[in-house]
Design a protein around this motif. Sequence first.
Motif, PDB file in Angstrom:
ATOM      1  N   UNK A  65       0.824  -1.209   0.000  1.00 40.36           N
ATOM      2  CA  UNK A  65       0.000   0.000   0.000  1.00 40.36           C
ATOM      3  C   UNK A  65       0.863   1.267   0.000  1.00 40.36           C
ATOM      4  N   UNK A  66       2.070   1.189   0.567  1.00 42.95           N
ATOM      5  CA  UNK A  66       2.982   2.340   0.501  1.00 42.95           C
ATOM      6  C   UNK A  66       3.394   2.606  -0.946  1.00 42.95           C
ATOM      7  N   UNK A  67       3.662   1.546  -1.702  1.00 40.85           N
ATOM      8  CA  UNK A  67       4.009   1.716  -3.115  1.00 40.85           C
ATOM      9  C   UNK A  67       2.807   2.214  -3.909  1.00 40.85           C
ATOM     10  N   UNK A  68       1.644   1.691  -3.607  1.00 39.23           N
ATOM     11  CA  UNK A  68       0.422   2.175  -4.266  1.00 39.23           C
ATOM     12  C   UNK A  68       0.241   3.667  -4.004  1.00 39.23           C
ATOM     13  N   UNK A  69       0.458   4.056  -2.741  1.00 40.72           N
ATOM     14  CA  UNK A  69       0.281   5.454  -2.367  1.00 40.72           C
ATOM     15  C   UNK A  69       1.379   6.357  -2.929  1.00 40.72           C
ATOM     16  N   UNK A  70       2.437   5.799  -3.458  1.00 36.47           N
ATOM     17  CA  UNK A  70       3.455   6.568  -4.174  1.00 36.47           C
ATOM     18  C   UNK A  70       3.096   6.680  -5.654  1.00 36.47           C
ATOM     19  N   UNK A  71       2.558   5.616  -6.226  1.00 32.84           N
ATOM     20  CA  UNK A  71       2.252   5.602  -7.660  1.00 32.84           C
ATOM     21  C   UNK A  71       1.098   6.537  -8.033  1.00 32.84           C
ATOM     22  N   UNK A  72       0.077   6.601  -7.196  1.00 33.14           N
ATOM     23  CA  UNK A  72      -1.095   7.427  -7.528  1.00 33.14           C
ATOM     24  C   UNK A  72      -0.720   8.912  -7.630  1.00 33.14           C
ATOM     25  N   UNK A  88      13.275  -7.377  -8.150  1.00 34.01           N
ATOM     26  CA  UNK A  88      12.426  -8.485  -7.704  1.00 34.01           C
ATOM     27  C   UNK A  88      12.195  -8.485  -6.202  1.00 34.01           C
ATOM     28  N   UNK A  89      12.105  -7.313  -5.615  1.00 30.14           N
ATOM     29  CA  UNK A  89      11.766  -7.205  -4.207  1.00 30.14           C
ATOM     30  C   UNK A  89      10.415  -7.875  -3.972  1.00 30.14           C
ATOM     31  N   UNK A  90      10.293  -8.613  -2.880  1.00 27.46           N
ATOM     32  CA  UNK A  90       9.059  -9.374  -2.666  1.00 27.46           C
ATOM     33  C   UNK A  90       7.821  -8.479  -2.637  1.00 27.46           C
ATOM     34  N   UNK A  91       7.931  -7.255  -2.141  1.00 30.06           N
ATOM     35  CA  UNK A  91       6.770  -6.360  -2.103  1.00 30.06           C
ATOM     36  C   UNK A  91       6.365  -5.944  -3.516  1.00 30.06           C
ATOM     37  N   UNK A  92       7.334  -5.779  -4.412  1.00 32.52           N
ATOM     38  CA  UNK A  92       7.013  -5.411  -5.790  1.00 32.52           C
ATOM     39  C   UNK A  92       6.220  -6.513  -6.489  1.00 32.52           C
ATOM     40  N   UNK A  93       6.390  -7.739  -6.036  1.00 35.98           N
ATOM     41  CA  UNK A  93       5.681  -8.872  -6.650  1.00 35.98           C
ATOM     42  C   UNK A  93       4.465  -9.310  -5.842  1.00 35.98           C
ATOM     43  N   UNK A  94       4.098  -8.546  -4.825  1.00 38.56           N
ATOM     44  CA  UNK A  94       2.936  -8.854  -3.994  1.00 38.56           C
ATOM     45  C   UNK A  94       1.689  -8.930  -4.870  1.00 38.56           C
ATOM     46  N   UNK A  95       0.848  -9.914  -4.612  1.00 34.60           N
ATOM     47  CA  UNK A  95      -0.351 -10.138  -5.434  1.00 34.60           C
ATOM     48  C   UNK A  95      -1.278  -8.920  -5.415  1.00 34.60           C
ATOM     49  N   UNK A  96      -1.403  -8.259  -4.278  1.00 36.11           N
ATOM     50  CA  UNK A  96      -2.283  -7.086  -4.183  1.00 36.11           C
ATOM     51  C   UNK A  96      -1.745  -5.926  -5.016  1.00 36.11           C
ATOM     52  N   UNK A  97      -0.432  -5.731  -5.002  1.00 35.52           N
ATOM     53  CA  UNK A  97       0.152  -4.664  -5.805  1.00 35.52           C
ATOM     54  C   UNK A  97       0.055  -5.004  -7.292  1.00 35.52           C
ATOM     55  N   UNK A  98       0.270  -6.257  -7.632  1.00 37.07           N
ATOM     56  CA  UNK A  98       0.134  -6.676  -9.034  1.00 37.07           C
ATOM     57  C   UNK A  98      -1.301  -6.505  -9.521  1.00 37.07           C
ATOM     58  N   UNK A 100      -3.432  -4.288  -8.331  1.00 36.47           N
ATOM     59  CA  UNK A 100      -3.611  -2.833  -8.462  1.00 36.47           C
ATOM     60  C   UNK A 100      -3.052  -2.357  -9.799  1.00 36.47           C
ATOM     61  N   UNK A 101      -1.846  -2.779 -10.137  1.00 28.90           N
ATOM     62  CA  UNK A 101      -1.207  -2.385 -11.390  1.00 28.90           C
ATOM     63  C   UNK A 101      -1.992  -2.923 -12.583  1.00 28.90           C
ATOM     64  N   UNK A 102      -2.475  -4.157 -12.475  1.00 25.91           N
ATOM     65  CA  UNK A 102      -3.232  -4.762 -13.568  1.00 25.91           C
ATOM     66  C   UNK A 102      -4.536  -4.035 -13.877  1.00 25.91           C
ATOM     67  N   UNK A 103      -5.124  -3.388 -12.874  1.00 22.77           N
ATOM     68  CA  UNK A 103      -6.386  -2.656 -13.072  1.00 22.77           C
ATOM     69  C   UNK A 103      -6.169  -1.247 -13.617  1.00 22.77           C
TER      70      UNK A 103
END
Length: 182
Positions: A65-72, A88-98, A100-103
């Motif tokens: 969610x920190x990365x999401x809150x940076x991207x918006x 390939x940081x594990x947070x970058x590959x988190x299913x929730x972040x993926x 979010x990016x996919x939508x």
Amino acid sequence: MMPPTRRTWARRGHTPVVRVRGRSHRRFSIAALACYKHGERSRLIFRPKRHERPKGAGRRSLTWSDYRDLLIPAHQQLGGPIVLVWDNLNVHKDARLRAFIGRRDWITCYYLPPYAPDLNLVEGIWSLLRRSCQANTAFADPDHLLGTLRRGLGQLQYRSDLIDSCLAATGLERTTTHRQGQ
């Protein structure tokens, strides 16, 4: 809060010792985006986060969610699509972040090969930061460290030539030809 030491000295025959205050269980994380837009100067967008929890009490790093809150806000500030090139940081590959990016049709995401820090231009930003504002500094307290980091990154924001040099050091180019799947 151990300082990166660039240079020190001591009398001949004496081992130099750099004394710092005791270790702290506080931790800081910083997310940064090096941004390039055709015809405009390079930008650096960053968000520091201070973790106050005692050692062993939960997550002490950035969450999806920190990365999401940076991207918006980065999308709003840049006014255009974003092409992410992530390690390939594990947070970058988190299913929730993926998810979010996919939508979002304004985000295209590429992943660097594993164990390739030489291709990650943000590693160059961290190197510049360590060699400039953090070098030879013993921080008095966490606020001093955070202020110094903010000031150092703020100065880098206005040095598009340094941001460009970090990209040049990777050998990557500023163009994309097609959208790659997540």
